[in-house]
Enzyme design. Structure first.
Site, short mmCIF file in Angstrom:
data_model
loop_
_atom_site.label_atom_id
_atom_site.label_comp_id
_atom_site.label_asym_id
_atom_site.label_seq_id
_atom_site.Cartn_x
_atom_site.Cartn_y
_atom_site.Cartn_z
N HIS A 1 -10.28 -5.36 -2.69
CA HIS A 1 -8.92 -5.55 -2.17
C HIS A 1 -8.97 -5.85 -0.68
O HIS A 1 -9.86 -5.39 0.03
CB HIS A 1 -8.04 -4.33 -2.43
CG HIS A 1 -8.63 -3.04 -1.98
ND1 HIS A 1 -9.59 -2.37 -2.71
CD2 HIS A 1 -8.41 -2.28 -0.88
CE1 HIS A 1 -9.93 -1.27 -2.08
NE2 HIS A 1 -9.23 -1.19 -0.96
N ASP B 1 0.86 -1.19 0.00
CA ASP B 1 0.00 0.00 0.00
C ASP B 1 0.89 1.24 0.00
O ASP B 1 1.84 1.33 0.79
CB ASP B 1 -0.91 -0.02 1.24
CG ASP B 1 -2.03 1.02 1.14
OD1 ASP B 1 -1.72 2.22 0.96
OD2 ASP B 1 -3.20 0.63 1.25
P1 5GP Z 1 -9.79 1.46 0.76
O1 5GP Z 1 -10.41 1.53 -0.63
O2 5GP Z 1 -9.86 0.08 1.33
O3 5GP Z 1 -10.36 2.47 1.68
O4 5GP Z 1 -8.25 1.82 0.63
C1 5GP Z 1 -7.58 1.86 -0.60
C2 5GP Z 1 -6.10 1.77 -0.33
O5 5GP Z 1 -5.42 1.82 -1.57
C3 5GP Z 1 -5.55 2.91 0.52
O6 5GP Z 1 -4.93 2.39 1.68
C4 5GP Z 1 -4.54 3.61 -0.39
O7 5GP Z 1 -3.38 4.04 0.29
C5 5GP Z 1 -4.24 2.55 -1.42
N1 5GP Z 1 -3.90 3.10 -2.72
C6 5GP Z 1 -4.61 4.02 -3.42
N2 5GP Z 1 -4.01 4.30 -4.59
C7 5GP Z 1 -2.88 3.55 -4.62
C8 5GP Z 1 -1.84 3.40 -5.59
O8 5GP Z 1 -1.80 4.03 -6.64
N3 5GP Z 1 -0.84 2.52 -5.27
C9 5GP Z 1 -0.85 1.79 -4.11
N4 5GP Z 1 0.17 0.96 -3.91
N5 5GP Z 1 -1.82 1.91 -3.19
C10 5GP Z 1 -2.83 2.78 -3.43
#
Ligand code: 5GP
Length: 132
Positions: free
Chosen positions: A93, A29
């Site tokens: 995810h 992440d």
């Molecule tokens: P959620 O959708 O479960 O709230 O979190 C999405 C997660 O994806 C977040 O923790 C964010 O930091 C991660 N994230 C968003 N965009 C990117 C990206 O471009 N690359 C990576 N490696 N992680 C990402």
């Protein structure tokens, strides 16, 4: 339009890759809540994790299990936690969060600073321990 995670799988956006098979991909992440915080995704674009077909959901959890064991082996964890939220990126995810102490704040709101060099190092040492 492809999701940001599909672009990562295709290599159109760089990532700190941890593991990959035909159907799944794992990468660090970019805004971690702990060193080694890893995301596991099915390559198939489905937004909501509980809309995954049963078989794919099972495979995703089994893939996550293998990655989690690799994290535990590579880092000095007491275990690896699992969080599913999905509010930011519309591509199912699983967050795998290494837990280093019982008092650790395991929350997606608790971002930590990890340098690029350390992210690269973490990806190397975790991926070396993951067999998928
Ligand atoms: P959620 O959708 O479960 O709230 O979190 C999405 C997660 O994806 C977040 O923790 C964010 O930091 C991660 N994230 C968003 N965009 C990117 C990206 O471009 N690359 C990576 N490696 N992680 C990402």
């Amino acid at each position: 339009m492809a999701t940001i995670f599909t672009k990562i799988v295709r290599g159109e956006i760089p990532s700190y890759k941890i593991a990959e098979n035909d159907t799944h991909f794992a990468f660090l992440d970019i805004n971690p809540i702990a060193e080694g915080h890893t995301l596991v995704i099915p390559k198939k674009e489905i937004d909501y994790v509980f809309d995954l077909p049963d078989e794919l959901l099972g495979e995703t959890l089994v893939f996550a299990k293998k990655v989690a064991h690799g994290i535990d082996k590579a880092l000095d964890t007491i275990r690896t936690g699992i969080i599913v939220e999905g509010l930011e990126v519309p591509h199912a995810h699983i967050h795998l969060v290494p837990i280093y102490s019982v008092s650790q704040n395991v929350s997606l709101r608790n971002k930590v600073d990890v340098t690029e060099d350390r992210m690269k190092e973490l990806a190397e040492i975790i991926s070396a321990e993951v067999k998928v």
